[in-house]
Design a protein around this motif. Structure first.
Motif, PDB file in Angstrom:
ATOM      1  N   LEU A   1       2.917 -40.992 -15.737  1.00 52.39           N
ATOM      2  CA  LEU A   1       2.435 -40.418 -14.485  1.00 52.39           C
ATOM      3  C   LEU A   1       2.568 -41.427 -13.345  1.00 52.39           C
ATOM      4  N   LEU A   2       2.254 -42.683 -13.614  1.00 53.78           N
ATOM      5  CA  LEU A   2       2.438 -43.725 -12.601  1.00 53.78           C
ATOM      6  C   LEU A   2       3.903 -43.841 -12.208  1.00 53.78           C
ATOM      7  N   GLU A   3       4.770 -43.812 -13.190  1.00 56.15           N
ATOM      8  CA  GLU A   3       6.205 -43.968 -12.928  1.00 56.15           C
ATOM      9  C   GLU A   3       6.753 -42.807 -12.105  1.00 56.15           C
ATOM     10  N   ARG A   4       6.292 -41.606 -12.376  1.00 55.72           N
ATOM     11  CA  ARG A   4       6.833 -40.429 -11.699  1.00 55.72           C
ATOM     12  C   ARG A   4       6.191 -40.178 -10.332  1.00 55.72           C
ATOM     13  N   SER A   5       4.901 -40.433 -10.219  1.00 52.52           N
ATOM     14  CA  SER A   5       4.168 -39.983  -9.037  1.00 52.52           C
ATOM     15  C   SER A   5       4.127 -41.000  -7.910  1.00 52.52           C
ATOM     16  N   ARG A   6       4.169 -42.273  -8.219  1.00 50.58           N
ATOM     17  CA  ARG A   6       4.014 -43.273  -7.169  1.00 50.58           C
ATOM     18  C   ARG A   6       5.210 -43.248  -6.230  1.00 50.58           C
ATOM     19  N   PRO A   7       5.016 -42.977  -4.937  1.00 45.44           N
ATOM     20  CA  PRO A   7       6.153 -42.917  -4.005  1.00 45.44           C
ATOM     21  C   PRO A   7       6.877 -44.253  -3.912  1.00 45.44           C
ATOM     22  N   ALA A   8       8.194 -44.192  -3.800  1.00 46.38           N
ATOM     23  CA  ALA A   8       8.994 -45.419  -3.758  1.00 46.38           C
ATOM     24  C   ALA A   8       8.700 -46.249  -2.521  1.00 46.38           C
ATOM     25  N   ASP A   9       8.283 -45.593  -1.416  1.00 49.85           N
ATOM     26  CA  ASP A   9       8.059 -46.328  -0.176  1.00 49.85           C
ATOM     27  C   ASP A   9       6.596 -46.721   0.021  1.00 49.85           C
ATOM     28  N   ASN A  10       5.754 -46.529  -0.992  1.00 48.04           N
ATOM     29  CA  ASN A  10       4.343 -46.891  -0.857  1.00 48.04           C
ATOM     30  C   ASN A  10       4.175 -48.384  -1.078  1.00 48.04           C
ATOM     31  N   ASP A  11       3.530 -49.080  -0.125  1.00 43.99           N
ATOM     32  CA  ASP A  11       3.364 -50.530  -0.227  1.00 43.99           C
ATOM     33  C   ASP A  11       1.942 -50.908  -0.603  1.00 43.99           C
ATOM     34  N   ASP A  12       1.207 -49.976  -1.211  1.00 47.01           N
ATOM     35  CA  ASP A  12      -0.182 -50.208  -1.580  1.00 47.01           C
ATOM     36  C   ASP A  12      -0.278 -50.483  -3.074  1.00 47.01           C
ATOM     37  N   ASP A  13      -1.415 -51.081  -3.488  1.00 48.21           N
ATOM     38  CA  ASP A  13      -1.664 -51.215  -4.910  1.00 48.21           C
ATOM     39  C   ASP A  13      -2.270 -49.918  -5.428  1.00 48.21           C
ATOM     40  N   VAL A  14      -2.389 -49.797  -6.754  1.00 44.70           N
ATOM     41  CA  VAL A  14      -2.872 -48.566  -7.377  1.00 44.70           C
ATOM     42  C   VAL A  14      -3.861 -48.914  -8.480  1.00 44.70           C
ATOM     43  N   ALA A  15      -5.016 -48.230  -8.475  1.00 42.23           N
ATOM     44  CA  ALA A  15      -5.950 -48.277  -9.596  1.00 42.23           C
ATOM     45  C   ALA A  15      -6.093 -46.859 -10.123  1.00 42.23           C
ATOM     46  N   LEU A  16      -6.163 -46.737 -11.442  1.00 43.75           N
ATOM     47  CA  LEU A  16      -6.198 -45.419 -12.067  1.00 43.75           C
ATOM     48  C   LEU A  16      -7.090 -45.483 -13.297  1.00 43.75           C
ATOM     49  N   LEU A  17      -7.956 -44.485 -13.461  1.00 46.38           N
ATOM     50  CA  LEU A  17      -8.870 -44.385 -14.604  1.00 46.38           C
ATOM     51  C   LEU A  17      -8.772 -42.970 -15.149  1.00 46.38           C
ATOM     52  N   ALA A  18      -8.512 -42.830 -16.442  1.00 41.49           N
ATOM     53  CA  ALA A  18      -8.344 -41.518 -17.051  1.00 41.49           C
ATOM     54  C   ALA A  18      -9.235 -41.399 -18.281  1.00 41.49           C
ATOM     55  N   ILE A  19      -9.853 -40.223 -18.442  1.00 43.13           N
ATOM     56  CA  ILE A  19     -10.618 -39.940 -19.661  1.00 43.13           C
ATOM     57  C   ILE A  19     -10.147 -38.608 -20.220  1.00 43.13           C
ATOM     58  N   ARG A  20     -10.308 -38.441 -21.528  1.00 43.75           N
ATOM     59  CA  ARG A  20      -9.925 -37.192 -22.186  1.00 43.75           C
ATOM     60  C   ARG A  20     -11.004 -36.816 -23.192  1.00 43.75           C
ATOM     61  N   ILE A  21     -11.381 -35.543 -23.180  1.00 50.90           N
ATOM     62  CA  ILE A  21     -12.306 -35.006 -24.157  1.00 50.90           C
ATOM     63  C   ILE A  21     -11.476 -34.388 -25.273  1.00 50.90           C
ATOM     64  N   PRO A  22     -11.478 -34.964 -26.468  1.00 46.43           N
ATOM     65  CA  PRO A  22     -10.609 -34.448 -27.533  1.00 46.43           C
ATOM     66  C   PRO A  22     -10.924 -32.993 -27.862  1.00 46.43           C
ATOM     67  N   SER A  23      -9.903 -32.282 -28.304  1.00 44.35           N
ATOM     68  CA  SER A  23     -10.089 -30.895 -28.723  1.00 44.35           C
ATOM     69  C   SER A  23     -10.925 -30.852 -29.991  1.00 44.35           C
ATOM     70  N   THR A  24     -11.644 -29.762 -30.173  1.00 42.23           N
ATOM     71  CA  THR A  24     -12.486 -29.626 -31.368  1.00 42.23           C
ATOM     72  C   THR A  24     -11.677 -29.218 -32.577  1.00 42.23           C
ATOM     73  N   THR A  25     -10.451 -28.693 -32.341  1.00 42.32           N
ATOM     74  CA  THR A  25      -9.627 -28.235 -33.462  1.00 42.32           C
ATOM     75  C   THR A  25      -8.768 -29.367 -33.982  1.00 42.32           C
TER      76      THR A  25
END
Length: 574
Positions: free
Chosen positions: A550-574
Motif C-alpha cells: 500500500l505504501l509503494e502504490r499509494s505514496r505520490p511520487a512528488d510528495n516530499d513529506d515523511d509518512v507514518a502508518l499504523l494498521a490493525i486487523r481483527i481476524p475472522s472467526t472462521t
C-alpha cells in the motif's frame, strides 16, 4: 504537511523540462518572437565559453562571428501554397552551418537545426527552440579575427562567473549535482580539465570529480576518480598545501617532475601524465571553519598559462564551494540527529490477543526534509489500547523534537485519565502552547476496547488529520469521517467530538499521515480515492504485505513529506 496548486505543478514541469534540456550534449537556445535568446542550456554556454548573463537577452544574429554569413531564421517553414495560390513557397533550410563567436571573440564552427516544436499561438510570437552542435568540418573558410582561443576574462566576466557559481550552489539541493554544474561553468571557458578532491568527515581524501572539456562536450573521467592517499602534514607540493588550506598555487608537469615527497604528489604526477595538463591552478575548497578539499583547473596548451588573476578567481570559487559543502554537511548532521531521535522514539508495538497490528515510518524522499510524523500504540490501565498517528508541522530537527514532546504528553494524559479521546485531546491542546515548542499539529487518538458482548469497538477523535480508513471483511472501504475537529494550536477552547464504530471480524483499520496521500499536482480527494482503491485491492493479503504494498502504490511520487502508518486487523472467526 503540504498542499499543492496548479501553478506550482506548472513550475515543477517547467523546471524538469529545463533540467532535461540542460543534460543534452547539444546547445539549445529558446528564442522569442523577435529571435532574442530568452534561455540557454549548459552545453550552449560551454560551446561559446559564455555565462548565461552574456547570452540571454541578445539577438541570435548578435552571436555571429564578424564575417560569418547570417543564420537563417529558425521559424518553421510556411505551409505549401495550394494550386490556386500559385507556386509552392521555398522552405527554410532544415539545417545549416556557420561561425559563432565565443566570449573571447574567437570563432567556433557550429551546425544548427531548428527543433520541430509548436510555438503556440497563431501569430508566431511564442517561444521556439534552436539547437546547435560543434562542426568539425566547418561551413567554409575560417572568418578573419582572433585565431587563438584566449581565456582572459574581463572584470565583468569574472563577477558574472562568480554570480553564476553562487546561484548554482544556492539553488541546487543535491551537492554532487551542484559541484558538477559549477565545474560546467568553468569548462571550457577557463580550462580543459577540472578536478575536485574532497576531504570526508572521517578525514579521508576522495577524488570526487574529474571532468574533461572535449570538442564534442564534457566528459566525466571515472577512471581517474576514486580514493586518494592521506593529506601529508608538511608537504610543500601544491595539492598537499591546498588540501591543508595553506595556499593556492600555479603548477605544471615540471612541478611534479621531482622525486615525490608523498603519495599525494605521486597521484598528482599520474594525473598530469594521464590528462596532458601543461599548466594548472590549484586552490583550497575551504568553508568558514574547515578545509573540505581542493579544486584543480588544468590547460593542455603550455602557451596558455594561468595568471595570478585566474588563481584569485579560483580561490573565490573554492570559498563558495566550501561554504555550500560545509552548510550541507551541517544540515546532514542535523538530519541524522533528527532521524535517530525519531527512530528511537517510535515505539515497539504491544502484543494484543485477537488483534494483528503493524506500523511503518518512511522518511521524506528529500534528504533535506526531516518530518514530525509519528505513530504510537500502548496499553492502558483499564485494558484498552491507545492508538495514535500524528504530524507536527515542519521539516527539521525542531519538528522532530516537537513530535517527541507532544508524543510524551499525549501518553501521559491518556494513561493518567480514563477519559474519552476527545477530552484527552482537549487537555493536550490547552497545554501545548504553554509547555511545548509546537505551534501546530494534527493527530488521531483512538481507544480500542473490548465490548461487553464481545468483539472490538473503536472510539476516536481527529484533530485536523486525515480520517482513518476502515475495510470490512469483504474489502469494502469507508473513511471514518466522524469525530472531526480542528488541528491542534488553532483554537484551544473549542469543544471536540468523539465517534465510535464496531470493528467486525475480518476488518482492517488504517491510520496514516498526509505524506501517503498528498500531491502537489492533484487535489487531496484524488489521493484519498487512490488510497481507498489500492487498500481494497490489497486488503486480503497478510497485514505486513498489505502495508508495504500500500505504501509503494499509494505514496505520490512528488510528495516530499515523511509518512507514518499504523494498521490493525481483527481476524475472522472462521
Amino acid at each position: 504537511m503540504g498542499d499543492g496548486t496548479g501553478t506550482s505543478a506548472q513550475v515543477v514541469v517547467q523546471q524538469e523540462l529545463a533540467a532535461v534540456l540542460d543534460r543534452l550534449r547539444v546547445g539549445v537556445f529558446a528564442l522569442d518572437g523577435h529571435d532574442r535568446i530568452v534561455w540557454a542550456n549548459a552545453a550552449s554556454l560551454a560551446f561559446l565559453s559564455c555565462s548565461a548573463a552574456e547570452v540571454v537577452g541578445r539577438g541570435l544574429r548578435a552571436l555571429l562571428h564578424p564575417g560569418a554569413r547570417p543564420v537563417p531564421s529558425p521559424r518553421p517553414s510556411p505551409p505549401p501554397r495550394s494550386a490556386e495560390e500559385g507556386a509552392e513557397a521555398p522552405a527554410t533550410p532544415a539545417e545549416d552551418r556557420t561561425w559563432l563567436a565565443r566570449g573571447d571573440g574567437s570563432p567556433v564552427s557550429v551546425r544548427w537545426f531548428p527543433l520541430p516544436v509548436d510555438s503556440g499561438g497563431g501569430g508566431g510570437d511564442g517561444v521556439r527552440l534552436l539547437a546547435f552542435d560543434t562542426d568539425e568540418d566547418g561551413p567554409g573558410p575560417r572568418p578573419t579575427g582572433p585565431s587563438s582561443y584566449t581565456r582572459t576574462l574581463s572584470e565583468r566576466d569574472r563577477l558574472a562567473l562568480l554570480a553564476d557559481t553562487t546561484a548554482q550552489l544556492i539553488y541546487n539541493i543535491d551537492v554532487d549535482e551542484s559541484l558538477r554544474r559549477v565545474v560546467e561553468l568553468l569548462l571550457p571557458r577557463l580550462a580543459d580539465w577540472a578536478v575536485i578532491d574532497l576531504i570526508t568527515e572521517t578525514e579521508e581524501v576522495n577524488r570526487s570529480l574529474v571532468l574533461h572539456a572535449r570538442s564534442d562536450g564534457l566528459e566525466v573521467r571515472e577512471d581517474l576518480q576514486g580514493p586518494m592517499p592521506p593529506v601529508p602534514p608538511s608537504s610543500p607540493m601544491p595539492l598537499s598545501m591546498a588540501l591543508r588550506g595553506v595556499a593556492s598555487t600555479l603548477a605544471g608537469p615540471k612541478t611534479y617532475d621531482v622525486p615525490p615527497d608523498s603519495a599525494v604528489a605521486l597521484e598528482q604526477r599520474k594525473l598530469f601524465t594521464a590528462t596532458g595538463i601543461e599548466t594548472a591552478a590549484i586552490a583550497p575548497v575551504q568553508g568558514p571553519s574547515e578545509v573540505l578539499g581542493a579544486i584543480t583547473l588544468g590547460r593542455t596548451a603550455a602557451e596558455e598559462p594561468f595568471t595570478p588573476d585566474d588563481l584569485e578567481l579560483l580561490e573565490n570559487i573554492g570559498r563558495r564551494i566550501g561554504i555550500a559543502l560545509e552548510n550541507a554537511r551541517h544540515y546532514q548532521r542535523q538530519r541524522q540527529v533528527a532521524a535517530t531521535m525519531q527512530r528511537y522514539l517510535l515505539p515497539q508495538l504491544p502484543r494484543l490477543t485477537g488483534v494483528e497490528m503493524t506500523a511503518r515510518y518512511l522518511p521524506a524522499p528529500d534528504a533535506s526534509h526531516v518530518g514530525g510524523d509519528w505513530y504510537d500504540a500502548f496499553p492502558l490501565p483499564n485494558g484498552d489500547t491507545a492508538l495514535v498517528v500524528g504530524d507536527v508541522v515542519g521539516h527539521d530537527l525542531e519538528a522532530a523534537a516537537g513530535m517527541a514532546q507532544l508524543r510524551n504528553m499525549l501518553r501521559a494524559y491518556t494513561w493518567a485519565q480514563d477519559e474519552p479521546p476527545h477530552r484527552t485531546v482537549e487537555r493536550l491542546d490547552q497545554a501545548m502552547s504553554h509547555i511545548t515548542d509546537v505551534s501546530m499539529a494534527t493527530l488521531v487518538l483512538a481507544r480500542l476496547t473490548t465490548a461487553p458482548a464481545g468483539g472490538r469497538v473503536l472510539r476516536w477523535t481527529t484533530a485536523g488529520h486525515p480520517p482513518p480508513l476502515l475495510l470490512d471483511s469483504a474489502g469494502r472501504p469507508r473513511f471514518l469521517d466522524d469525530g472531526r475537529g480542528i488541528l491542534l494550536g488553532a483554537s484551544a477552547n473549542r469543544p471536540r467530538p468523539d465517534a465510535h464504530v464496531h470493528l467486525p471480524p475480518g476488518s482492517t483499520l488504517l491510520f496514516y499521515t498526509d505524506g501517503l496521500i498528498e500531491s502537489r499536482r492533484q487535489p487531496l480527494d484524488v489521493g484519498l480515492k487512490r488510497l481507498s482503491e489500492h487498500a481494497a485491492d490489497l486488503v486480503h493479503r497478510q497485514l505486513d504485505v498489505f502495508v508495504d504494498q500500500l505504501l509503494e502504490r499509494s505514496r505520490p511520487a512528488d510528495n516530499d513529506d515523511d509518512v507514518a502508518l499504523l494498521a490493525i486487523r481483527i481476524p475472522s472467526t472462521t
